[in-house]
Motif scaffolding. Sequence first.
Motif, PDB file in Angstrom:
ATOM      1  N   LEU A 291       0.821  -1.212   0.000  1.00 52.41           N
ATOM      2  CA  LEU A 291       0.000   0.000   0.000  1.00 52.41           C
ATOM      3  C   LEU A 291       0.854   1.261   0.000  1.00 52.41           C
ATOM      4  O   LEU A 291       0.506   2.253  -0.634  1.00 52.41           O
ATOM      5  CB  LEU A 291      -0.950   0.007   1.208  1.00 52.41           C
ATOM      6  CG  LEU A 291      -2.074  -1.013   1.181  1.00 52.41           C
ATOM      7  CD1 LEU A 291      -2.782  -1.072   2.531  1.00 52.41           C
ATOM      8  CD2 LEU A 291      -3.062  -0.688   0.068  1.00 52.41           C
ATOM      9  N   ILE A 292       1.981   1.206   0.689  1.00 51.00           N
ATOM     10  CA  ILE A 292       2.892   2.358   0.726  1.00 51.00           C
ATOM     11  C   ILE A 292       3.653   2.484  -0.588  1.00 51.00           C
ATOM     12  O   ILE A 292       3.809   3.590  -1.130  1.00 51.00           O
ATOM     13  CB  ILE A 292       3.875   2.234   1.911  1.00 51.00           C
ATOM     14  CG1 ILE A 292       3.106   2.387   3.229  1.00 51.00           C
ATOM     15  CG2 ILE A 292       4.998   3.260   1.812  1.00 51.00           C
ATOM     16  CD1 ILE A 292       3.925   2.041   4.462  1.00 51.00           C
ATOM     17  N   MET A 293       4.115   1.368  -1.121  1.00 50.92           N
ATOM     18  CA  MET A 293       4.950   1.413  -2.324  1.00 50.92           C
ATOM     19  C   MET A 293       4.181   1.720  -3.594  1.00 50.92           C
ATOM     20  O   MET A 293       4.743   2.271  -4.538  1.00 50.92           O
ATOM     21  CB  MET A 293       5.706   0.091  -2.489  1.00 50.92           C
ATOM     22  CG  MET A 293       6.830  -0.088  -1.498  1.00 50.92           C
ATOM     23  SD  MET A 293       8.008   1.291  -1.481  1.00 50.92           S
ATOM     24  CE  MET A 293       8.647   1.238  -3.137  1.00 50.92           C
ATOM     25  N   PHE A 294       2.904   1.385  -3.646  1.00 49.30           N
ATOM     26  CA  PHE A 294       2.140   1.612  -4.867  1.00 49.30           C
ATOM     27  C   PHE A 294       2.183   3.070  -5.330  1.00 49.30           C
ATOM     28  O   PHE A 294       2.594   3.335  -6.464  1.00 49.30           O
ATOM     29  CB  PHE A 294       0.690   1.129  -4.711  1.00 49.30           C
ATOM     30  CG  PHE A 294      -0.146   1.386  -5.926  1.00 49.30           C
ATOM     31  CD1 PHE A 294       0.009   0.611  -7.060  1.00 49.30           C
ATOM     32  CD2 PHE A 294      -1.065   2.430  -5.956  1.00 49.30           C
ATOM     33  CE1 PHE A 294      -0.745   0.846  -8.205  1.00 49.30           C
ATOM     34  CE2 PHE A 294      -1.818   2.672  -7.085  1.00 49.30           C
ATOM     35  CZ  PHE A 294      -1.665   1.882  -8.216  1.00 49.30           C
ATOM     36  N   PRO A 295       1.801   4.049  -4.503  1.00 45.31           N
ATOM     37  CA  PRO A 295       1.853   5.427  -5.004  1.00 45.31           C
ATOM     38  C   PRO A 295       3.269   5.901  -5.309  1.00 45.31           C
ATOM     39  O   PRO A 295       3.479   6.688  -6.242  1.00 45.31           O
ATOM     40  CB  PRO A 295       1.214   6.256  -3.880  1.00 45.31           C
ATOM     41  CG  PRO A 295       1.197   5.394  -2.685  1.00 45.31           C
ATOM     42  CD  PRO A 295       1.241   3.975  -3.158  1.00 45.31           C
ATOM     43  N   VAL A 296       4.243   5.399  -4.547  1.00 47.41           N
ATOM     44  CA  VAL A 296       5.637   5.767  -4.815  1.00 47.41           C
ATOM     45  C   VAL A 296       6.045   5.288  -6.202  1.00 47.41           C
ATOM     46  O   VAL A 296       6.628   6.045  -6.997  1.00 47.41           O
ATOM     47  CB  VAL A 296       6.571   5.180  -3.727  1.00 47.41           C
ATOM     48  CG1 VAL A 296       8.034   5.365  -4.099  1.00 47.41           C
ATOM     49  CG2 VAL A 296       6.260   5.798  -2.372  1.00 47.41           C
TER      50      VAL A 296
END
Length: 109
Positions: free
Chosen positions: A62-67
């Motif tokens: 969930l954290i890495m997706f937008p990054v």
Amino acid sequence: MNDLADYGLWQLAVSWKVLFRAQRDFTIARTGPYARLRHPQYAAFIIIMIGFLIQWPTIPTLIMFPVLVVVYSRLARREEMEAFERFGELYAQYAQNVPRFIPRIGWAN
């Protein structure tokens, strides 16, 4: 895997084949998926990530997706600048007619 991730992997393979050929021939990739999107390989990565999020939603994914979406978006813009420098007006016309990441609905070649 799930159907969404599988589709993304298929799209990635098809896109890379076209891109490899275009790079080998020093031309703009404009056939296959590149007839509908300027960056189908990055769109495929995003589709794969969405598939993983659906299949295995964890805090890291969930954290890495937008990054990763931001990283691919910036990379696409940088590659477009290089293509403008290399191909000039020919790439400008292609970019004007083909969307970056989201295909036009009902748009045919």
